[in-house]
Scaffold this motif. Structure first.
Motif, short mmCIF file in Angstrom:
data_model
loop_
_atom_site.label_atom_id
_atom_site.label_comp_id
_atom_site.label_asym_id
_atom_site.label_seq_id
_atom_site.Cartn_x
_atom_site.Cartn_y
_atom_site.Cartn_z
N ASP A 134 13.88 126.54 84.02
CA ASP A 134 13.45 125.97 82.76
C ASP A 134 14.49 126.30 81.71
N ARG A 136 15.30 125.66 77.27
CA ARG A 136 14.79 125.15 76.00
C ARG A 136 15.27 123.71 75.83
N THR A 137 14.35 122.82 75.58
CA THR A 137 14.66 121.40 75.44
C THR A 137 15.69 121.20 74.33
N GLY A 138 16.76 120.49 74.68
CA GLY A 138 17.82 120.22 73.72
C GLY A 138 18.87 121.29 73.63
N GLU A 142 20.97 122.35 78.90
CA GLU A 142 20.28 121.20 79.49
C GLU A 142 21.24 120.12 80.03
N THR A 152 14.62 116.33 85.59
CA THR A 152 13.55 116.81 84.73
C THR A 152 12.20 116.52 85.37
N ILE A 155 8.26 118.30 80.33
CA ILE A 155 8.52 119.09 79.13
C ILE A 155 7.20 119.67 78.66
N TYR A 169 9.62 126.02 70.30
CA TYR A 169 10.36 124.91 70.90
C TYR A 169 9.75 124.53 72.23
N PRO A 170 9.94 123.29 72.64
CA PRO A 170 9.52 122.90 73.98
C PRO A 170 10.52 123.41 75.02
N THR A 171 10.08 123.44 76.26
CA THR A 171 10.99 123.76 77.36
C THR A 171 10.97 122.61 78.35
N THR A 172 12.12 122.40 78.98
CA THR A 172 12.25 121.37 80.00
C THR A 172 12.26 122.06 81.36
#
Length: 178
Positions: A134, A136-138, A142, A152, A155, A169-172
């Protein structure tokens, strides 16, 4: 460091990792201070980093469920990645990537890519056909994972806190079939 300094990637067994816990702690602390979102928030000291390696990583290295790969420029550790094979009995085919770190002074030299290539080779040799992670998105990592063939899965919103401010923050969640 000059641009022609060779980077060597190798496993660091538990007995050697214990001797390098201070250096590993400095690397982790430097990366967190530079904004790496790898589970820690500021303030985060070298001692905090050393405590993480000593308390969390060394026992799993000793148990054989975790493998630590390091990147060295000369004798200095400038990068790490962990391959976690401590999966449940119904997931012996899977492993997880954690703590892909490259010191800020050594970035943009292909070190993260080399660490990941070695990790994937190791995972395959250990009979692991699926690797998950995983990020952090962005985040900067990534696009690297995407370029390495990770896909992916989804998210998750509000998954992790920013290292510097009280912001979520979101995670991917990503995976790669080897």
């Amino acid at each position: 460091m000059t641009d022609d300094t060779a980077i060597a990637i190798s496993p660091l067994p538990a007995r050697d990792a214990a001797r390098h816990a201070g250096e590993l702690g400095r690397l982790l602390s430097d990366c967190v201070r530079d904004g790496a979102n790898v589970n820690f928030v500021m303030p985060f000291t070298e001692a905090d980093g050393e405590a993480f390696w000593t308390a969390k990583v060394l026992p799993a290295l000793g148990a054989g469920t975790l493998t630590l790969l390091v990147a060295r420029a000369g004798s200095r550790i400038v990068g790490t990645v962990l391959l976690d094979c401590g999966t449940p009995p119904n997931q012996p085919h899977r492993a997880e990537v954690t703590k892909l770190l490259v010191h800020p002074d050594f970035r943009r030299r292909g070190i993260a890519k080399a660490l990941m290539a070695e990790l994937e080779d190791l995972a395959g040799r250990l009979g692991r056909s699926l690797v998950t992670l995983d990020t952090r998105t962005g985040d900067k990592a990534e696009p690297l994972y995407t370029a390495l063939g990770y896909r992916t899965a989804g998210i998750i919103p509000d998954f992790c806190r920013d290292p510097f401010e009280d912001r979520l923050y979101p995670t991917t969640i990503m995976y790669k079939t080897l």
